[in-house]
Design a protein around this motif. Structure first.
Motif, PDB file in Angstrom:
ATOM      1  N   GLU A 232      36.750 -19.040  20.838  1.00  0.00           N
ATOM      2  CA  GLU A 232      36.515 -18.917  19.388  1.00  0.00           C
ATOM      3  C   GLU A 232      35.654 -17.693  19.101  1.00  0.00           C
ATOM      4  N   THR A 233      34.619 -17.505  19.934  1.00  0.00           N
ATOM      5  CA  THR A 233      33.782 -16.308  19.767  1.00  0.00           C
ATOM      6  C   THR A 233      34.641 -15.064  19.881  1.00  0.00           C
ATOM      7  N   LEU A 234      35.502 -15.032  20.903  1.00  0.00           N
ATOM      8  CA  LEU A 234      36.342 -13.859  21.151  1.00  0.00           C
ATOM      9  C   LEU A 234      37.203 -13.521  19.935  1.00  0.00           C
ATOM     10  N   ALA A 235      37.876 -14.535  19.385  1.00  0.00           N
ATOM     11  CA  ALA A 235      38.773 -14.291  18.252  1.00  0.00           C
ATOM     12  C   ALA A 235      37.991 -13.832  17.022  1.00  0.00           C
ATOM     13  N   PHE A 236      36.886 -14.503  16.731  1.00  0.00           N
ATOM     14  CA  PHE A 236      36.114 -14.142  15.549  1.00  0.00           C
ATOM     15  C   PHE A 236      35.521 -12.753  15.705  1.00  0.00           C
ATOM     16  N   LYS A 237      34.967 -12.506  16.901  1.00  0.00           N
ATOM     17  CA  LYS A 237      34.267 -11.240  17.139  1.00  0.00           C
ATOM     18  C   LYS A 237      35.227 -10.047  17.109  1.00  0.00           C
ATOM     19  N   ARG A 238      36.426 -10.224  17.656  1.00  0.00           N
ATOM     20  CA  ARG A 238      37.410  -9.136  17.655  1.00  0.00           C
ATOM     21  C   ARG A 238      37.675  -8.681  16.214  1.00  0.00           C
ATOM     22  N   ALA A 239      37.917  -9.642  15.336  1.00  0.00           N
ATOM     23  CA  ALA A 239      38.194  -9.300  13.936  1.00  0.00           C
ATOM     24  C   ALA A 239      36.944  -8.772  13.246  1.00  0.00           C
ATOM     25  N   PHE A 240      35.807  -9.390  13.547  1.00  0.00           N
ATOM     26  CA  PHE A 240      34.578  -9.005  12.855  1.00  0.00           C
ATOM     27  C   PHE A 240      34.138  -7.589  13.214  1.00  0.00           C
ATOM     28  N   VAL A 241      34.207  -7.238  14.490  1.00  0.00           N
ATOM     29  CA  VAL A 241      33.769  -5.901  14.912  1.00  0.00           C
ATOM     30  C   VAL A 241      34.633  -4.827  14.247  1.00  0.00           C
ATOM     31  N   ARG A 242      35.926  -5.079  14.169  1.00  0.00           N
ATOM     32  CA  ARG A 242      36.830  -4.140  13.477  1.00  0.00           C
ATOM     33  C   ARG A 242      36.404  -3.961  12.021  1.00  0.00           C
ATOM     34  N   GLU A 243      36.153  -5.091  11.368  1.00  0.00           N
ATOM     35  CA  GLU A 243      35.721  -5.103   9.961  1.00  0.00           C
ATOM     36  C   GLU A 243      34.390  -4.345   9.811  1.00  0.00           C
ATOM     37  N   ALA A 244      33.484  -4.573  10.736  1.00  0.00           N
ATOM     38  CA  ALA A 244      32.148  -3.949  10.645  1.00  0.00           C
ATOM     39  C   ALA A 244      32.234  -2.433  10.800  1.00  0.00           C
ATOM     40  N   ILE A 245      33.139  -1.974  11.685  1.00  0.00           N
ATOM     41  CA  ILE A 245      33.308  -0.525  11.872  1.00  0.00           C
ATOM     42  C   ILE A 245      33.971   0.082  10.629  1.00  0.00           C
ATOM     43  N   ASP A 246      35.076  -0.522  10.205  1.00  0.00           N
ATOM     44  CA  ASP A 246      35.861   0.046   9.105  1.00  0.00           C
ATOM     45  C   ASP A 246      35.082   0.071   7.790  1.00  0.00           C
ATOM     46  N   ARG A 247      34.263  -0.978   7.562  1.00  0.00           N
ATOM     47  CA  ARG A 247      33.564  -1.065   6.274  1.00  0.00           C
ATOM     48  C   ARG A 247      32.103  -0.659   6.363  1.00  0.00           C
ATOM     49  N   GLU A 248      31.709  -0.141   7.534  1.00  0.00           N
ATOM     50  CA  GLU A 248      30.343   0.368   7.734  1.00  0.00           C
ATOM     51  C   GLU A 248      29.273  -0.645   7.341  1.00  0.00           C
ATOM     52  N   TYR A 249      29.367  -1.814   7.922  1.00  0.00           N
ATOM     53  CA  TYR A 249      28.327  -2.823   7.711  1.00  0.00           C
ATOM     54  C   TYR A 249      27.049  -2.415   8.439  1.00  0.00           C
ATOM     55  N   VAL A 250      25.913  -2.727   7.846  1.00  0.00           N
ATOM     56  CA  VAL A 250      24.643  -2.689   8.574  1.00  0.00           C
ATOM     57  C   VAL A 250      24.514  -4.041   9.280  1.00  0.00           C
ATOM     58  N   ILE A 251      24.407  -4.001  10.608  1.00  0.00           N
ATOM     59  CA  ILE A 251      24.321  -5.254  11.369  1.00  0.00           C
ATOM     60  C   ILE A 251      22.876  -5.483  11.805  1.00  0.00           C
ATOM     61  N   PHE A 252      22.378  -6.694  11.557  1.00  0.00           N
ATOM     62  CA  PHE A 252      21.054  -7.079  12.074  1.00  0.00           C
ATOM     63  C   PHE A 252      21.246  -7.823  13.392  1.00  0.00           C
ATOM     64  N   PHE A 253      20.566  -7.295  14.440  1.00  0.00           N
ATOM     65  CA  PHE A 253      20.702  -7.866  15.782  1.00  0.00           C
ATOM     66  C   PHE A 253      19.473  -8.736  16.059  1.00  0.00           C
ATOM     67  N   GLU A 254      19.645 -10.037  15.975  1.00  0.00           N
ATOM     68  CA  GLU A 254      18.500 -10.950  16.014  1.00  0.00           C
ATOM     69  C   GLU A 254      17.740 -10.928  17.335  1.00  0.00           C
ATOM     70  N   HIS A 255      18.441 -10.656  18.426  1.00  0.00           N
ATOM     71  CA  HIS A 255      17.783 -10.750  19.729  1.00  0.00           C
ATOM     72  C   HIS A 255      17.591  -9.418  20.444  1.00  0.00           C
ATOM     73  N   ASP A 256      17.929  -8.300  19.817  1.00  0.00           N
ATOM     74  CA  ASP A 256      17.778  -7.043  20.551  1.00  0.00           C
ATOM     75  C   ASP A 256      16.298  -6.741  20.797  1.00  0.00           C
ATOM     76  N   PRO A 257      15.939  -6.303  22.023  1.00  0.00           N
ATOM     77  CA  PRO A 257      14.525  -6.057  22.305  1.00  0.00           C
ATOM     78  C   PRO A 257      13.935  -4.905  21.509  1.00  0.00           C
ATOM     79  N   SER A 258      14.766  -3.933  21.060  1.00  0.00           N
ATOM     80  CA  SER A 258      14.182  -2.785  20.365  1.00  0.00           C
ATOM     81  C   SER A 258      14.891  -2.360  19.084  1.00  0.00           C
ATOM     82  N   ILE A 259      16.145  -2.724  18.900  1.00  0.00           N
ATOM     83  CA  ILE A 259      16.883  -2.255  17.717  1.00  0.00           C
ATOM     84  C   ILE A 259      17.143  -3.421  16.767  1.00  0.00           C
TER      85      ILE A 259
END
Ligand SMILES: [Zn+2]
Length: 278
Positions: A232-259
């Motif tokens: 389920e993660t794979l299917a959702f993420k595949r579509a979401f990442v495409r959407e995020a690139i194409d529409r230039e979303y600002v993504i908040f990374f909850e667990h990244d150590p620095s970004i």
């Protein structure tokens, strides 16, 4: 970060460490350790970054692990002594009593531990006493009926006392929280795990929670071993990442150590993150 009618402030509830193998699922260590170096116990450094949202209401999305965890577990998870959520909120000019909405991506301890706290007598009480806590109804059901595979992530003390205090409001998948803010169910990590869309002034930001926990996880098959439903993660993420690139979303990374936030970009079919400074 001003975002149309919304103001978005990434917070920090300290750094911690989780097993690198568990964080990258089927990806071999020789590949993931280039992006996330492991310590002598094979743990990688992560952060807990709730998001403060100033809109029609004052809202916090997730609240880190809080202070209640027993010392042995804090040691296993490598909780550091750095900035805690209360200091981070104070730096943003906000008191816990000011928060009107607490929105849960899901109820694992590294997201919901800060929902409750101990008072002077040791009793567990709501950490945001004037807020309504919005929790997906199915996530609540699963969190209060854990099984052998997810038991280590769910602790009643983080959310059951909120129900007793009358502060929990159950939400359905894909509902609107307030103007410009809506949740979208991803499934995958947990059955009802959800991400948060923040839309204003023609721009979109997304709090990606555990769908893309760090920038090292932008590649679609780099999925956590913790996920209960990885396909389920794979299917959702595949579509979401495409959407995020194409529409230039600002993504908040909850667990990244620095970004804390960035744009997902693609160059020569490789994905990377261009950080955004808040
Ligand atoms: Zn998490």
């Amino acid at each position: 970060m001003t975002f149309g009618d919304l103001e978005l402030t990434p917070l920090l509830d300290r750094h911690f460490r989780l097993d690198g193998g568990a964080m990258f699922g089927v990806v071999p260590k020789i590949l993931w350790e280039r992006r996330a170096p492991a310590d002598e116990r094979n743990r990688i450094t992560m952060a807990m970054r709730p998001l403060l949202v100033r809109g029609e209401r004052l809202m916090i999305i997730d609240a880190g692990a809080g202070e209640k965890m027993e010392p042995k577990l804090q040691e296993i998870y490598g909780f550091d002594r750095g900035e805690r959520l209360d200091a981070s909120l104070a730096a943003a000019g906000v008191r816990a009593v000011d928060i009107e909405i607490v929105l849960a991506s899901h109820l694992h301890f590294d997201h919901a531990g800060g929902f409750t706290t101990r008072d002077a007598s040791g009793a567990i009480v709501p950490a945001f006493p004037n807020a309504r806590y919005l929790v997906n109804a199915g996530e609540w059901e699963d969190a209060t009926h854990p099984h052998e595979r997810n038991r280590a992530s769910y602790f009643d003390e983080n959310y059951v006392p909120l129900r007793a205090a009358g502060l929990v409001h159950f939400t359905e998948a894909d509902s609107v929280v307030m103007p410009g803010v809506r949740v979208r169910r991803t499934g995958g990590h947990t059955r009802c795990h959800q991400i948060v869309y923040l839309e204003s002034g023609g721009k979109t930001a997304v709090f990606a929670a555990d769908l893309i926990p760090t920038v090292a996880h932008v590649d679609v098959p780099w999925i956590m071993g913790y996920d209960l439903y990885p396909m389920e993660t794979l299917a959702f993420k595949r579509a979401f990442v495409r959407e995020a690139i194409d529409r230039e979303y600002v993504i908040f990374f909850e667990h990244d150590p620095s970004i804390a936030a960035g744009y997902i970009r693609e160059r020569d079919r490789r994905l990377y993150v261009e950080p955004v400074s808040p």
